[in-house]
Write a protein that holds these residues in place. Structure first.
Motif, PDB file in Angstrom:
ATOM      1  N   PHE A  60      51.605  44.005  19.270  1.00 57.57           N
ATOM      2  CA  PHE A  60      52.991  44.224  19.661  1.00 57.57           C
ATOM      3  C   PHE A  60      53.328  43.277  20.807  1.00 57.57           C
ATOM      4  N   VAL A  61      54.324  42.444  20.598  1.00 63.64           N
ATOM      5  CA  VAL A  61      54.665  41.391  21.542  1.00 63.64           C
ATOM      6  C   VAL A  61      56.156  41.448  21.860  1.00 63.64           C
ATOM      7  N   MET A  62      56.515  40.776  22.934  1.00 65.91           N
ATOM      8  CA  MET A  62      57.921  40.590  23.282  1.00 65.91           C
ATOM      9  C   MET A  62      58.305  39.158  22.924  1.00 65.91           C
ATOM     10  N   LEU A  63      59.448  39.022  22.279  1.00 66.49           N
ATOM     11  CA  LEU A  63      59.835  37.684  21.848  1.00 66.49           C
ATOM     12  C   LEU A  63      61.322  37.434  22.052  1.00 66.49           C
ATOM     13  N   GLU A  64      61.649  36.144  22.150  1.00 69.34           N
ATOM     14  CA  GLU A  64      63.024  35.663  22.218  1.00 69.34           C
ATOM     15  C   GLU A  64      63.214  34.609  21.135  1.00 69.34           C
ATOM     16  N   PRO A  65      64.449  34.312  20.763  1.00 67.66           N
ATOM     17  CA  PRO A  65      64.677  33.240  19.797  1.00 67.66           C
ATOM     18  C   PRO A  65      64.238  31.889  20.355  1.00 67.66           C
ATOM     19  N   HIS A  66      63.740  31.048  19.490  1.00 67.69           N
ATOM     20  CA  HIS A  66      63.350  29.697  19.903  1.00 67.69           C
ATOM     21  C   HIS A  66      64.579  28.864  20.230  1.00 67.69           C
ATOM     22  N   GLU A  67      65.644  29.071  19.471  1.00 62.63           N
ATOM     23  CA  GLU A  67      66.884  28.327  19.696  1.00 62.63           C
ATOM     24  C   GLU A  67      67.833  29.162  20.560  1.00 62.63           C
ATOM     25  N   ASP A  68      68.493  28.498  21.493  1.00 61.58           N
ATOM     26  CA  ASP A  68      69.361  29.206  22.439  1.00 61.58           C
ATOM     27  C   ASP A  68      70.457  30.004  21.748  1.00 61.58           C
ATOM     28  N   GLU A  69      70.999  29.470  20.652  1.00 61.85           N
ATOM     29  CA  GLU A  69      72.159  30.107  20.024  1.00 61.85           C
ATOM     30  C   GLU A  69      71.771  31.225  19.054  1.00 61.85           C
ATOM     31  N   ASP A  70      70.506  31.366  18.749  1.00 54.53           N
ATOM     32  CA  ASP A  70      70.082  32.373  17.774  1.00 54.53           C
ATOM     33  C   ASP A  70      70.023  33.768  18.389  1.00 54.53           C
TER      34      ASP A  70
ATOM     35  N   THR B 111      57.854  41.200  12.758  1.00 53.10           N
ATOM     36  CA  THR B 111      59.080  41.946  12.493  1.00 53.10           C
ATOM     37  C   THR B 111      59.592  42.541  13.798  1.00 53.10           C
ATOM     38  N   VAL B 112      60.848  42.294  14.095  1.00 61.58           N
ATOM     39  CA  VAL B 112      61.453  42.872  15.299  1.00 61.58           C
ATOM     40  C   VAL B 112      61.608  44.375  15.080  1.00 61.58           C
ATOM     41  N   LEU B 113      61.125  45.161  16.027  1.00 68.36           N
ATOM     42  CA  LEU B 113      61.107  46.609  15.857  1.00 68.36           C
ATOM     43  C   LEU B 113      62.340  47.297  16.415  1.00 68.36           C
ATOM     44  N   GLU B 114      62.813  46.828  17.539  1.00 66.08           N
ATOM     45  CA  GLU B 114      63.944  47.506  18.181  1.00 66.08           C
ATOM     46  C   GLU B 114      64.712  46.519  19.048  1.00 66.08           C
ATOM     47  N   GLY B 115      66.004  46.738  19.168  1.00 70.24           N
ATOM     48  CA  GLY B 115      66.836  45.860  19.975  1.00 70.24           C
ATOM     49  C   GLY B 115      67.150  44.570  19.238  1.00 70.24           C
ATOM     50  N   THR B 116      67.883  43.732  19.899  1.00 68.36           N
ATOM     51  CA  THR B 116      68.225  42.416  19.376  1.00 68.36           C
ATOM     52  C   THR B 116      67.712  41.372  20.351  1.00 68.36           C
ATOM     53  N   ALA B 117      66.905  40.465  19.846  1.00 67.70           N
ATOM     54  CA  ALA B 117      66.328  39.420  20.692  1.00 67.70           C
ATOM     55  C   ALA B 117      67.330  38.295  20.883  1.00 67.70           C
ATOM     56  N   ARG B 118      67.635  38.007  22.128  1.00 62.28           N
ATOM     57  CA  ARG B 118      68.479  36.867  22.483  1.00 62.28           C
ATOM     58  C   ARG B 118      67.790  36.107  23.603  1.00 62.28           C
ATOM     59  N   ARG B 119      68.223  34.888  23.839  1.00 63.25           N
ATOM     60  CA  ARG B 119      67.638  34.104  24.922  1.00 63.25           C
ATOM     61  C   ARG B 119      67.893  34.814  26.246  1.00 63.25           C
ATOM     62  N   GLY B 120      66.816  35.122  26.946  1.00 62.36           N
ATOM     63  CA  GLY B 120      66.907  35.856  28.205  1.00 62.36           C
ATOM     64  C   GLY B 120      66.857  37.358  28.037  1.00 62.36           C
ATOM     65  N   SER B 121      66.850  37.836  26.779  1.00 62.89           N
ATOM     66  CA  SER B 121      66.804  39.265  26.498  1.00 62.89           C
ATOM     67  C   SER B 121      65.815  39.516  25.360  1.00 62.89           C
TER      68      SER B 121
ATOM     69  N   ILE C 214      68.210  37.669  17.002  1.00 60.04           N
ATOM     70  CA  ILE C 214      67.371  38.254  15.953  1.00 60.04           C
ATOM     71  C   ILE C 214      67.455  39.774  16.081  1.00 60.04           C
ATOM     72  N   ALA C 215      67.982  40.422  15.060  1.00 57.45           N
ATOM     73  CA  ALA C 215      68.206  41.863  15.108  1.00 57.45           C
ATOM     74  C   ALA C 215      66.968  42.632  14.663  1.00 57.45           C
ATOM     75  N   ALA C 216      66.942  43.912  14.982  1.00 58.01           N
ATOM     76  CA  ALA C 216      65.851  44.791  14.559  1.00 58.01           C
ATOM     77  C   ALA C 216      65.717  44.779  13.043  1.00 58.01           C
ATOM     78  N   GLY C 217      64.479  44.704  12.561  1.00 57.17           N
ATOM     79  CA  GLY C 217      64.220  44.670  11.130  1.00 57.17           C
ATOM     80  C   GLY C 217      64.082  43.283  10.563  1.00 57.17           C
ATOM     81  N   GLU C 218      64.500  42.261  11.306  1.00 55.91           N
ATOM     82  CA  GLU C 218      64.397  40.896  10.810  1.00 55.91           C
ATOM     83  C   GLU C 218      62.972  40.376  10.952  1.00 55.91           C
ATOM     84  N   THR C 219      62.599  39.491  10.026  1.00 55.28           N
ATOM     85  CA  THR C 219      61.285  38.842  10.051  1.00 55.28           C
ATOM     86  C   THR C 219      61.418  37.485  10.719  1.00 55.28           C
ATOM     87  N   VAL C 220      60.416  37.157  11.532  1.00 53.89           N
ATOM     88  CA  VAL C 220      60.463  35.909  12.283  1.00 53.89           C
ATOM     89  C   VAL C 220      59.133  35.184  12.166  1.00 53.89           C
TER      90      VAL C 220
END
Length: 205
Positions: A164-174, A139-149, A176-182
C-alpha cells in the motif's frame, strides 16, 4: 545460575535472551515480520561490503540474523561476566560488560550468520525492494490523486503480495480517481508517481 541472571551485572544479557525468545515466538505464530524490507537505497560498494561482512549481504532472513546476534551477545556477555568474576572476584559494570559483549558478539555473529546462510541454500526470499514496485500496476483505493494531493493505492509485487503506497500523478494536469488503474513510473522517497492506465501511450508490462 538462574538467580544470578537476575542480578544487575547480568540484566542486559537477560533482556537480550528474552528478546531472542520473543522473536522466536513471533516467528512461530507466523506474524510475518521476517519479511521486513531492508531497502535503504544504498548504492555504495562500501555499504554492501559492510552488510556482507555482518552476514546481511545474502539471503538470510533478517529475524534469523537478529536472533543469531542476540544469542551471540547473550553468550558473550555471560562469558565476560563469568571470566571477570573468576579472575578478579567480581563482574564488570553492566554497561562495560554490554559494550564488550556487543563487540565480541558482533564478531561471532559474522561467522554464525554466514554459516547459517550457507546451510540454507533453499531459502527463497519474498522480500522486495521499494524500487521493485516501479513499472508495476496499482489501483487507487480512496480519494483522488492530484499533484500535491496524494492518494492511497494498492500494488501487487511479482510474488503477488500487496503493498500500500501513496501516489500522485506523474503529469501535473492529471488526476486519478478511486478505482482507476495506474502504472508506477517513479518515486521520491516514499511517494510514488503514476500514469493513469487510460493514457494511450501506456504499454502492457
Amino acid at each position: 545460575m538462574f538467580a544470578q541472571l537476575l542480578t544487575p551485572p547480568y540484566i542486559p544479557f537477560t533482556f537480550s535472551f528474552l528478546i531472542m525468545i520473543g522473536i522466536g515466538v513471533i516467528e512461530v505464530v507466523g506474524l510475518g515480520l521476517g519479511h521486513l524490507d531492508l531497502d535503504a537505497d544504498a548504492s555504495a560498494d562500501a555499504g554492501d561490503s559492510v552488510l556482507g561482512w555482518l552476514g546481511l549481504g545474502g539471503e538470510l532472513p533478517i529475524l534469523i540474523w537478529l536472533t543469531s546476534l542476540l544469542g551471540c551477545f547473550t553468550v558473550s556477555g555471560i562469558a565476560v561476566q563469568q571470566s571477570m568474576t573468576a579472575l578478579f572476584g567480581a563482574p564488570l559494570h553492566p554497561g562495560l560488560a554490554a559494550g564488550a559483549a556487543l563487540l565480541i558478539g558482533t564478531v561471532l555473529n559474522t561467522f554464525a550468520a554466514n554459516g547459517l546462510a550457507r546451510v540454507m541454500p533453499g531459502f527463497e526470499s519474498t522480500v522486495v525492494s521499494t524500487n521493485d514496485l516501479l513499472r508495476r500496476r496499482g489501483t487507487v483505493l480512496e480519494g483522488t490523486a492530484r499533484r500535491g494531493s496524494p492518494a492511497r493505492a494498492k500494488v501487487l509485487d511479482h510474488h503477488g503480495q500487496a503493498h500500500f503506497v501513496m501516489l500522485e500523478p506523474h503529469e501535473d494536469e492529471d488526476s486519478i480517481a478511486a478505482g482507476e488503474t495506474v502504472l508506477l513510473v517513479r518515486r521520491e522517497g516514499t511517494l510514488f508517481f503514476a500514469l493513469p492506465e487510460r493514457a494511450a501511450f501506456l504499454n502492457p508490462i
